[in-house]
Design a protein around this motif. Structure first.
Motif, short mmCIF file in Angstrom:
data_model
loop_
_atom_site.label_atom_id
_atom_site.label_comp_id
_atom_site.label_asym_id
_atom_site.label_seq_id
_atom_site.Cartn_x
_atom_site.Cartn_y
_atom_site.Cartn_z
N HIS A 96 -5.98 6.01 -3.37
CA HIS A 96 -6.52 7.11 -2.58
C HIS A 96 -5.83 8.42 -2.95
O HIS A 96 -6.49 9.42 -3.24
CB HIS A 96 -6.33 6.85 -1.09
CG HIS A 96 -7.01 5.63 -0.58
ND1 HIS A 96 -7.09 5.34 0.76
CD2 HIS A 96 -7.64 4.61 -1.20
CE1 HIS A 96 -7.74 4.21 0.95
NE2 HIS A 96 -8.08 3.74 -0.24
N LEU A 97 -4.50 8.44 -2.85
CA LEU A 97 -3.66 9.60 -3.18
C LEU A 97 -3.97 10.83 -2.33
O LEU A 97 -3.48 11.92 -2.62
CB LEU A 97 -3.80 9.99 -4.66
CG LEU A 97 -3.66 8.89 -5.71
CD1 LEU A 97 -3.70 9.50 -7.11
CD2 LEU A 97 -2.41 8.07 -5.51
N GLY A 101 -10.40 -5.83 1.09
CA GLY A 101 -10.47 -4.57 1.81
C GLY A 101 -10.01 -3.38 1.02
O GLY A 101 -10.13 -2.25 1.48
N VAL A 102 -9.48 -3.58 -0.17
CA VAL A 102 -9.06 -2.45 -1.00
C VAL A 102 -10.28 -1.85 -1.66
O VAL A 102 -11.02 -2.55 -2.36
CB VAL A 102 -8.04 -2.90 -2.08
CG1 VAL A 102 -7.69 -1.73 -2.99
CG2 VAL A 102 -6.78 -3.44 -1.41
N PRO A 103 -10.54 -0.56 -1.45
CA PRO A 103 -11.76 0.04 -2.02
C PRO A 103 -11.68 0.17 -3.52
O PRO A 103 -10.66 0.53 -4.09
CB PRO A 103 -11.80 1.43 -1.37
CG PRO A 103 -10.38 1.72 -1.04
CD PRO A 103 -9.75 0.41 -0.69
N GLN A 104 -12.77 -0.17 -4.18
CA GLN A 104 -12.92 0.03 -5.60
C GLN A 104 -13.99 1.10 -5.75
O GLN A 104 -15.17 0.83 -5.63
CB GLN A 104 -13.35 -1.27 -6.29
CG GLN A 104 -12.44 -2.45 -6.01
CD GLN A 104 -11.05 -2.25 -6.57
OE1 GLN A 104 -10.88 -1.72 -7.67
NE2 GLN A 104 -10.04 -2.68 -5.83
N PHE A 105 -13.56 2.36 -5.95
CA PHE A 105 -14.53 3.42 -5.93
C PHE A 105 -14.63 4.11 -7.29
O PHE A 105 -13.78 3.98 -8.14
CB PHE A 105 -14.21 4.46 -4.86
CG PHE A 105 -12.86 5.10 -5.00
CD1 PHE A 105 -12.65 6.15 -5.88
CD2 PHE A 105 -11.80 4.66 -4.22
CE1 PHE A 105 -11.42 6.75 -5.99
CE2 PHE A 105 -10.55 5.26 -4.33
CZ PHE A 105 -10.37 6.30 -5.22
N GLY A 106 -15.72 4.83 -7.48
CA GLY A 106 -15.90 5.60 -8.70
C GLY A 106 -16.93 4.97 -9.62
O GLY A 106 -17.31 3.82 -9.49
N ILE A 119 0.84 -1.20 0.00
CA ILE A 119 0.00 0.00 0.00
C ILE A 119 0.87 1.25 0.00
O ILE A 119 0.67 2.19 -0.78
CB ILE A 119 -0.94 0.00 1.22
CG1 ILE A 119 -2.05 -1.03 1.02
CG2 ILE A 119 -1.53 1.39 1.46
CD1 ILE A 119 -2.90 -1.27 2.25
N PHE A 120 1.87 1.27 0.87
CA PHE A 120 2.79 2.42 0.96
C PHE A 120 3.46 2.69 -0.38
O PHE A 120 3.51 3.84 -0.84
CB PHE A 120 3.83 2.15 2.05
CG PHE A 120 4.93 3.17 2.11
CD1 PHE A 120 4.75 4.35 2.81
CD2 PHE A 120 6.14 2.95 1.48
CE1 PHE A 120 5.76 5.31 2.86
CE2 PHE A 120 7.15 3.89 1.52
CZ PHE A 120 6.96 5.07 2.22
N SER A 137 -4.55 5.92 -11.82
CA SER A 137 -4.45 4.73 -12.66
C SER A 137 -3.23 3.91 -12.31
O SER A 137 -3.29 2.67 -12.25
CB SER A 137 -4.40 5.14 -14.14
OG SER A 137 -5.59 5.81 -14.53
N VAL A 138 -2.12 4.57 -12.05
CA VAL A 138 -0.89 3.86 -11.67
C VAL A 138 -1.05 3.21 -10.29
O VAL A 138 -0.61 2.08 -10.07
CB VAL A 138 0.30 4.84 -11.67
CG1 VAL A 138 1.51 4.21 -10.99
CG2 VAL A 138 0.65 5.23 -13.10
N ALA A 139 -1.71 3.90 -9.37
CA ALA A 139 -1.84 3.41 -7.99
C ALA A 139 -3.07 2.53 -7.79
O ALA A 139 -3.45 2.27 -6.64
CB ALA A 139 -1.88 4.59 -7.03
N ALA A 140 -3.67 2.06 -8.85
CA ALA A 140 -4.88 1.24 -8.74
C ALA A 140 -4.73 0.04 -7.80
O ALA A 140 -5.69 -0.31 -7.11
CB ALA A 140 -5.32 0.78 -10.13
#
Length: 246
Positions: free
Chosen positions: A64-65, A162-167, A6-7, A56-59
């Protein structure tokens, strides 16, 4: 996904976000740049596309960014609280590195700019009228719109890991970019729309450290507004999400 992963993904995505975001502002502000005087709309579109590229890169991490997005998702029970420090640490490191890379890209233009004391805005935000209380309200509202869209738009959910898939499910991260452009065009005028504590604080630190010729102050007295405002906006959006029958 592990906290270490994640980091890394958040750092990489946020670095791209700030490299391109600070880059478009430098392109418009610095006199000996091809984009000089490109205007507010170019900056808005540049930041929106920077969000699209970085997200897109951090998918893999959920992209979150933004600590305000991370806080909102954690309060809404879409990401584990134990992962929050790793998200935020990656975002801060990435934002700092992105700011440094933007400066390196425009190093010659910084050196030849005729008003070096007014280059802080390339890295971080400032109000057009200094009124910290009202500036705070502006940042709260802008970030509320962003995080509420993340939580309430079609397709927003947490995956099994647990990784959010948002949008919006059809637009994906392009949808986030459109929302950021809309916020900048509609709500960004009073404060420059930080709507992201890492986006403002880490590049502000970079500006204070970098050897920019005859640079001005980092304006630490204002720096709390683009940190606290977005966090409050993200929290309020999460509370709205929890209160709605969704």
């Amino acid at each position: 996904m592990s906290n270490g992963s994640i980091f890394v993904w958040e750092a990489l995505g946020t670095a791209i976000l700030i490299l391109l975001g600070a880059g478009v502002v430098a392109n418009v502000v610095l006199k000996k740049s091809a984009g000089n005087n490109g205007g507010w709309l170019l900056i808005n579109f540049g930041w929106g596309l920077a969000v699209f590229a970085g997200a897109s890169v951090a998918a893999p991490s959920g992209a979150h960014l933004n600590p305000a997005v991370t806080l909102g998702l954690a309060v809404a029970d879409k990401v584990e609280w134990g992962a929050v420090p790793f998200y935020v640490a990656g975002q801060m490191l990435g934002a700092f590195l992105g700011a440094v890379l933007a400066w390196l890209t425009y190093k010659v233009q910084f050196d030849t700019h005729d008003d070096p004391r007014n280059t802080r805005g390339i890295f971080c935000t400032a109000p057009t009228v200094l009124a910290p209380g009202w500036n705070l309200v502006t940042e709260i509202i802008g970030t509320f719109v962003l995080v509420a869209w993340v939580l309430l738009s079609p397709g927003a959910k947490a995956a099994q890991d647990g990784v959010p898939q948002f949008g919006n499910s059809a637009l994906g991260y392009a949808g986030v970019a459109f929302v950021v452009i809309a916020i900048g065009a509609s709500l960004g005028g009073p404060t420059g729309y930080a709507i992201n504590p890492a986006r403002d604080l880490a590049p502000r630190i970079a500006y204070a450290i970098l050897p920019i010729r005859d640079k001005g102050s980092a304006e630490w007295g204002y720096s709390w507004v683009p940190v606290i405002g977005p966090l409050v906006g993200g929290l309020l959006a999460a509370l709205l999400y929890l209160a709605l029958p969704v």
